[in-house]
Design a protein around this motif. Structure first.
Motif, PDB file in Angstrom:
ATOM      1  N   SER A 221       2.802 -27.208 -25.923  1.00  0.00           N
ATOM      2  CA  SER A 221       3.693 -26.131 -26.369  1.00  0.00           C
ATOM      3  C   SER A 221       4.003 -25.161 -25.241  1.00  0.00           C
ATOM      4  CB  SER A 221       3.053 -25.375 -27.534  1.00  0.00           C
ATOM      5  OG  SER A 221       2.878 -26.214 -28.647  1.00  0.00           O
ATOM      6  N   MET A 222       3.009 -24.899 -24.411  1.00  0.00           N
ATOM      7  CA  MET A 222       3.208 -23.975 -23.300  1.00  0.00           C
ATOM      8  C   MET A 222       4.248 -24.514 -22.327  1.00  0.00           C
ATOM      9  SD  MET A 222       0.376 -22.542 -20.605  1.00  0.00           S
ATOM     10  CE  MET A 222       0.206 -24.144 -19.800  1.00  0.00           C
ATOM     11  N   TYR A 223       4.143 -25.825 -21.998  1.00  0.00           N
ATOM     12  CA  TYR A 223       5.116 -26.427 -21.085  1.00  0.00           C
ATOM     13  C   TYR A 223       6.506 -26.489 -21.715  1.00  0.00           C
ATOM     14  CZ  TYR A 223       1.649 -27.728 -17.587  1.00  0.00           C
ATOM     15  OH  TYR A 223       0.684 -27.672 -16.613  1.00  0.00           O
ATOM     16  N   ALA A 224       6.556 -26.761 -23.020  1.00  0.00           N
ATOM     17  CA  ALA A 224       7.845 -26.800 -23.719  1.00  0.00           C
ATOM     18  C   ALA A 224       8.530 -25.437 -23.663  1.00  0.00           C
ATOM     19  CB  ALA A 224       7.642 -27.239 -25.166  1.00  0.00           C
ATOM     20  N   ARG A 225       7.733 -24.383 -23.869  1.00  0.00           N
ATOM     21  CA  ARG A 225       8.295 -23.020 -23.805  1.00  0.00           C
ATOM     22  C   ARG A 225       8.834 -22.724 -22.414  1.00  0.00           C
ATOM     23  NH1 ARG A 225       3.766 -21.575 -26.764  1.00  0.00           N
ATOM     24  NH2 ARG A 225       2.771 -20.727 -24.897  1.00  0.00           N
ATOM     25  N   LYS A 226       8.087 -23.167 -21.387  1.00  0.00           N
ATOM     26  CA  LYS A 226       8.526 -22.910 -20.012  1.00  0.00           C
ATOM     27  C   LYS A 226       9.823 -23.637 -19.701  1.00  0.00           C
ATOM     28  CE  LYS A 226       4.115 -21.786 -17.814  1.00  0.00           C
ATOM     29  NZ  LYS A 226       3.126 -22.165 -16.774  1.00  0.00           N
ATOM     30  N   VAL A 227       9.947 -24.876 -20.209  1.00  0.00           N
ATOM     31  CA  VAL A 227      11.174 -25.643 -19.975  1.00  0.00           C
ATOM     32  C   VAL A 227      12.356 -24.978 -20.676  1.00  0.00           C
ATOM     33  CG1 VAL A 227      12.344 -27.824 -20.471  1.00  0.00           C
ATOM     34  CG2 VAL A 227      10.007 -27.840 -19.597  1.00  0.00           C
ATOM     35  N   VAL A 228      12.148 -24.579 -21.935  1.00  0.00           N
ATOM     36  CA  VAL A 228      13.224 -23.916 -22.685  1.00  0.00           C
ATOM     37  C   VAL A 228      13.606 -22.610 -22.005  1.00  0.00           C
ATOM     38  CG1 VAL A 228      13.808 -22.786 -24.865  1.00  0.00           C
ATOM     39  CG2 VAL A 228      12.618 -24.984 -24.884  1.00  0.00           C
ATOM     40  N   TRP A 229      12.593 -21.853 -21.573  1.00  0.00           N
ATOM     41  CA  TRP A 229      12.864 -20.581 -20.899  1.00  0.00           C
ATOM     42  C   TRP A 229      13.663 -20.807 -19.610  1.00  0.00           C
ATOM     43  CZ3 TRP A 229      11.897 -18.453 -16.127  1.00  0.00           C
ATOM     44  CH2 TRP A 229      12.098 -17.081 -16.013  1.00  0.00           C
ATOM     45  N   ALA A 230      13.279 -21.810 -18.816  1.00  0.00           N
ATOM     46  CA  ALA A 230      13.959 -22.074 -17.551  1.00  0.00           C
ATOM     47  C   ALA A 230      15.411 -22.494 -17.786  1.00  0.00           C
ATOM     48  CB  ALA A 230      13.218 -23.158 -16.775  1.00  0.00           C
ATOM     49  N   VAL A 231      15.623 -23.415 -18.745  1.00  0.00           N
ATOM     50  CA  VAL A 231      16.986 -23.883 -19.027  1.00  0.00           C
ATOM     51  C   VAL A 231      17.841 -22.739 -19.566  1.00  0.00           C
ATOM     52  CG1 VAL A 231      18.393 -25.428 -20.441  1.00  0.00           C
ATOM     53  CG2 VAL A 231      16.264 -26.255 -19.413  1.00  0.00           C
ATOM     54  N   ALA A 232      17.252 -21.935 -20.488  1.00  0.00           N
ATOM     55  CA  ALA A 232      18.000 -20.824 -21.082  1.00  0.00           C
ATOM     56  C   ALA A 232      18.308 -19.753 -20.045  1.00  0.00           C
ATOM     57  CB  ALA A 232      17.211 -20.225 -22.246  1.00  0.00           C
ATOM     58  N   THR A 233      17.376 -19.507 -19.118  1.00  0.00           N
ATOM     59  CA  THR A 233      17.594 -18.500 -18.078  1.00  0.00           C
ATOM     60  C   THR A 233      18.708 -18.927 -17.136  1.00  0.00           C
ATOM     61  OG1 THR A 233      15.290 -17.770 -18.180  1.00  0.00           O
ATOM     62  CG2 THR A 233      16.506 -17.240 -16.180  1.00  0.00           C
ATOM     63  N   MET A 234      18.756 -20.235 -16.828  1.00  0.00           N
ATOM     64  CA  MET A 234      19.781 -20.746 -15.905  1.00  0.00           C
ATOM     65  C   MET A 234      20.956 -21.353 -16.663  1.00  0.00           C
ATOM     66  SD  MET A 234      17.320 -22.358 -12.953  1.00  0.00           S
ATOM     67  CE  MET A 234      16.226 -23.212 -14.077  1.00  0.00           C
ATOM     68  N   ARG A 235      21.187 -20.850 -17.885  1.00  0.00           N
ATOM     69  CA  ARG A 235      22.206 -21.431 -18.752  1.00  0.00           C
ATOM     70  C   ARG A 235      23.602 -21.357 -18.151  1.00  0.00           C
ATOM     71  NH1 ARG A 235      20.274 -16.718 -20.880  1.00  0.00           N
ATOM     72  NH2 ARG A 235      21.751 -14.997 -21.138  1.00  0.00           N
ATOM     73  N   ASN A 236      23.909 -20.274 -17.430  1.00  0.00           N
ATOM     74  CA  ASN A 236      25.243 -20.153 -16.834  1.00  0.00           C
ATOM     75  C   ASN A 236      25.500 -21.283 -15.850  1.00  0.00           C
ATOM     76  OD1 ASN A 236      25.779 -17.795 -18.236  1.00  0.00           O
ATOM     77  ND2 ASN A 236      24.994 -16.477 -16.633  1.00  0.00           N
ATOM     78  N   ALA A 237      24.527 -21.520 -14.950  1.00  0.00           N
ATOM     79  CA  ALA A 237      24.676 -22.588 -13.965  1.00  0.00           C
ATOM     80  C   ALA A 237      24.751 -23.950 -14.651  1.00  0.00           C
ATOM     81  CB  ALA A 237      23.510 -22.547 -12.977  1.00  0.00           C
ATOM     82  N   ALA A 238      23.883 -24.154 -15.651  1.00  0.00           N
ATOM     83  CA  ALA A 238      23.844 -25.451 -16.335  1.00  0.00           C
ATOM     84  C   ALA A 238      25.176 -25.756 -17.024  1.00  0.00           C
ATOM     85  CB  ALA A 238      22.697 -25.459 -17.355  1.00  0.00           C
ATOM     86  N   VAL A 239      25.731 -24.773 -17.711  1.00  0.00           N
ATOM     87  CA  VAL A 239      26.989 -24.980 -18.447  1.00  0.00           C
ATOM     88  C   VAL A 239      28.151 -25.195 -17.492  1.00  0.00           C
ATOM     89  CG1 VAL A 239      28.686 -23.801 -19.913  1.00  0.00           C
ATOM     90  CG2 VAL A 239      26.274 -23.788 -20.552  1.00  0.00           C
ATOM     91  N   VAL A 240      28.205 -24.399 -16.404  1.00  0.00           N
ATOM     92  CA  VAL A 240      29.308 -24.550 -15.445  1.00  0.00           C
ATOM     93  C   VAL A 240      29.236 -25.906 -14.748  1.00  0.00           C
ATOM     94  CG1 VAL A 240      30.250 -23.657 -13.279  1.00  0.00           C
ATOM     95  CG2 VAL A 240      29.640 -22.075 -15.104  1.00  0.00           C
ATOM     96  N   ILE A 241      28.024 -26.330 -14.377  1.00  0.00           N
ATOM     97  CA  ILE A 241      27.873 -27.640 -13.722  1.00  0.00           C
ATOM     98  C   ILE A 241      28.305 -28.763 -14.674  1.00  0.00           C
ATOM     99  CG2 ILE A 241      26.170 -29.302 -12.859  1.00  0.00           C
ATOM    100  CD1 ILE A 241      24.619 -26.873 -11.721  1.00  0.00           C
ATOM    101  N   ALA A 242      27.853 -28.697 -15.938  1.00  0.00           N
ATOM    102  CA  ALA A 242      28.227 -29.727 -16.917  1.00  0.00           C
ATOM    103  C   ALA A 242      29.737 -29.754 -17.130  1.00  0.00           C
ATOM    104  CB  ALA A 242      27.500 -29.473 -18.234  1.00  0.00           C
ATOM    105  N   ALA A 243      30.346 -28.571 -17.269  1.00  0.00           N
ATOM    106  CA  ALA A 243      31.794 -28.503 -17.467  1.00  0.00           C
ATOM    107  C   ALA A 243      32.547 -29.044 -16.249  1.00  0.00           C
ATOM    108  CB  ALA A 243      32.210 -27.062 -17.747  1.00  0.00           C
ATOM    109  N   SER A 244      32.028 -28.764 -15.053  1.00  0.00           N
ATOM    110  CA  SER A 244      32.671 -29.243 -13.819  1.00  0.00           C
ATOM    111  C   SER A 244      32.606 -30.768 -13.733  1.00  0.00           C
ATOM    112  CB  SER A 244      32.006 -28.622 -12.594  1.00  0.00           C
ATOM    113  OG  SER A 244      32.097 -27.216 -12.637  1.00  0.00           O
ATOM    114  N   LEU A 245      31.485 -31.364 -14.136  1.00  0.00           N
ATOM    115  CA  LEU A 245      31.355 -32.827 -14.125  1.00  0.00           C
ATOM    116  C   LEU A 245      32.342 -33.471 -15.096  1.00  0.00           C
ATOM    117  CD1 LEU A 245      27.458 -33.174 -13.963  1.00  0.00           C
ATOM    118  CD2 LEU A 245      29.103 -33.694 -12.143  1.00  0.00           C
ATOM    119  N   ILE A 246      32.498 -32.829 -16.270  1.00  0.00           N
ATOM    120  CA  ILE A 246      33.467 -33.342 -17.254  1.00  0.00           C
ATOM    121  C   ILE A 246      34.885 -33.261 -16.682  1.00  0.00           C
ATOM    122  CG2 ILE A 246      34.517 -32.889 -19.499  1.00  0.00           C
ATOM    123  CD1 ILE A 246      31.739 -31.890 -20.426  1.00  0.00           C
ATOM    124  N   ALA A 247      35.214 -32.102 -16.079  1.00  0.00           N
ATOM    125  CA  ALA A 247      36.558 -31.943 -15.504  1.00  0.00           C
ATOM    126  C   ALA A 247      36.786 -32.924 -14.360  1.00  0.00           C
ATOM    127  CB  ALA A 247      36.727 -30.504 -15.009  1.00  0.00           C
TER     128      ALA A 247
END
Length: 576
Positions: A221-247
């Motif tokens: 659970s601790m590692y899962a929380r850290k992964v969710v926290w990291a992805v959520a914290t870097m959500r702007n970069a993650a979403v822009v990168i995903a959108a750029s790959l689609i485009a």
């Protein structure tokens, strides 16, 4: 001989190590720097860097500038603030509010934006050297809130056109609202779908981060929380990168489904002095003086708002993390950042609340985390600019909308209504006028706040009670705006009644008095003498008594306390 000795002592103080530490706060923490701090600073710098890059690109759009100017503005602050900053958490760079202000002043012209950065930095640095940070105290909380709420609405709605993929919408807010709705039939399906998906992902990740708990102690659970926290914290970069790959995938097959950022200037910006003149489209050269004249009130508003935003953030996180900041040193750090930033084509920057929060939550230990963030921005400029060609504008619009949405604090209206309704006046004046012109909103709000402040000075609360003689208790200082009001109260309650009444002025709360009041008191004492009644001062503070005695007022009577004044006046009445 004594003067020479004093000069030597003063010179020693100016050149002492403590003075040097005051001007270079890095000297306070660098000798104690250790490996643990380095690890935490690198982690925080990486995390903030991955947040900074997409936000900088998006905020350049708000400023009406090519997207690379957002990155040009995002790296100098990390280096400068490491040496001059007094907060471990603050990150300097482009923000939504400063981008909006910049757009309203320079109209999307890069050369003018860079020159504006230089001039704002000079103003801020001079204010710091003259220790003028106290001027920010004259901007009230309702004005700040009114401005930030209006700015959030303006910025957020300004991105709707990019979500819809429509072109030819003017910048002025009311026209922007009209033409956005008018052109809805021209919306591009690809941009609308991608923009809404990006918005949904960003909101979901934001709620996931806010709902994280630490109830379970299991390692999984601790590692899962850290992964969710990291992805959520870097959500702007993650979403822009995903959108750029689609485009990119659609563009590769020749399907122009999305409105993309397009060509950007590759590489690091050249280090050169900012331009001091400009050339219009028809070849007319605009001089430095004409550009400054065009900036108008923006040259006052932008430096002040930059300082206000950054210092408010620094104070909030200093209080939260139990350390102190130096407001004037923060002024210097922001000023030098804007001055040096203008040499690398940056537009005005300030402290970012969102990125500072990420910095703090990641556990940054010193301002050195900003160096890591700046290096990531420089690497992006050096190697990733071709990839930015494929960033969909709808994804950047989604990032901006999610960044500014929390700034619309509707709860503050209910709080002001409950606590002090009059504060809603500067709030709404600022809020509504900011939709016309941002600068006018701030100036209008400050003017209304100033008028309310002056009114309270001109009409201080005077409590009148009857103890055989009239007792008038003054609630604050006596300065010239209150002179006429005090005189009116005394005349109507004591001198114009029949028979005239003696008055004891309770001055225990009075700490300020000026020459205009002294002149009026001289006239009042004469009026009391003509009517054969007394004006007695009670509870005078030593500084006020000294001023009254120096004025040599004829017939001045004073007592240390209210009881003494009442007893003395009672004896006078008995004698009469």
């Amino acid at each position: 001989m004594e003067r020479r000795l004093m000069r030597r002592q003063s010179a020693r103080r100016c050149c002492s190590y403590n003075t040097l530490k005051a001007w270079l706060p890095i000297l306070s923490w660098l000798p104690k720097y250790n490996l643990k701090w380095l690890k935490m600073d690198v982690l925080a710098g990486l995390t903030v860097g991955l947040t900074t890059v997409p936000q900088a690109l998006a905020y350049a759009e708000v400023a009406g500038l090519p997207v690379q100017f957002g990155l040009y503005s995002a790296f100098m602050g990390g280096f400068i603030y490491t040496f001059l900053g007094t907060s471990k958490d603050v990150t300097l760079g482009p923000t939504a509010i400063m981008s909006l202000l910049c757009s309203s002043v320079v109209g999307g012209e890069p050369h003018r934006a860079v020159l504006l950065s230089l001039l704002c930095g000079l103003i801020q640095a001079v204010m710091a050297l003259l220790r003028l940070g106290f001027l920010l105290d004259f901007i009230s909380f309702p004005v700040i809130k009114g401005f930030t709420c209006a700015a959030a609405v303006t910025i957020g709605f300004g991105q709707v056109k990019n979500i819809l993929g429509i072109q030819g919408v003017p910048q002025q807010f009311f026209l922007e609202v009209y033409y956005t709705f008018h052109k809805i039939p021209e919306a591009r399906i690809g941009d609308v779908v991608l923009g809404l998906i990006c918005l949904a992902l960003l909101v979901t990740l934001m709620f996931m981060k806010s709902s994280l708990t630490s109830d379970s102690d299991s390692t999984c659970s601790m590692y899962a929380r850290k992964v969710v926290w990291a992805v959520a914290t870097m959500r702007n970069a993650a979403v822009v990168i995903a959108a750029s790959l689609i485009a990119f995938s659609w563009e590769t097959y020749g399907n122009h489904v999305f409105t993309i950022t397009g060509k950007t200037t590759r590489g690091l910006p050249p280090f050169r002095p900012p331009p001091t003149s400009d050339t219009t489209a028809n070849g007319t050269v605009v001089s430095f003086g004409e550009i400054v004249e065009d900036f108008g009130g923006g040259l006052a508003v932008i430096p002040f708002m930059g300082l206000l935003e950054s210092i408010a953030i620094a104070k909030a996180f200093a209080s939260q993390n139990d350390y102190r900041i130096d407001a004037n040193q923060e002024l210097l750090a922001i000023g030098v950042t804007n001055i040096m930033g203008s040499f690398v084509s940056a537009y005005p920057v300030t402290g970012s609340f969102g990125r500072t929060a990420v910095n703090s939550q990641t556990g940054v230990c010193t301002p050195a985390g900003g160096v890591v963030t700046s290096v990531i921005v420089l690497l992006s400029l050096a190697f990733l600019m071709p990839a930015f060609y494929y960033i969909p504008k709808a994804s950047l619009a989604a990032v901006i909308i999610c960044a500014v949405a929390p700034m619309v604090d509707y709860r503050v209206v209910a709080k002001m209504w409950r606590i002090r309704k009059l504060d809603l006046l500067p709030f709404f004046v600022t809020f509504l006028m900011s939709f016309w012109e941002v600068q006018y909103g701030i100036v209008g709000g400050i003017a209304v706040s100033g008028a309310l402040l002056l009114y309270s000075m001109a009409r201080p609360h005077i409590e009148v009670t009857d103890h055989g003689v009239l007792v008038m208790e003054l609630s604050s200082g006596l300065t010239f705006p209150a002179t006429e009001y005090l005189s009116h109260i005394i005349h109507t309650r004591a001198l114009q009644v029949s028979p005239p009444r003696s008055v004891v002025l309770d001055c225990s709360h009075v700490s300020v008095i000026d020459y205009t009041v002294i002149s009026e008191l001289r006239d009042l004492l004469r009026q009391f003498k003509l009517r054969e009644v007394h004006l007695i001062f009670a509870g005078l503070q030593p500084s006020i008594l000294k001023v009254l005695l120096a004025a040599d007022l004829e017939g001045l009577r004073h007592n240390h306390s209210m009881d003494e004044a009442l007893q003395m006046e009672s004896r006078n009445l008995l004698d009469d």
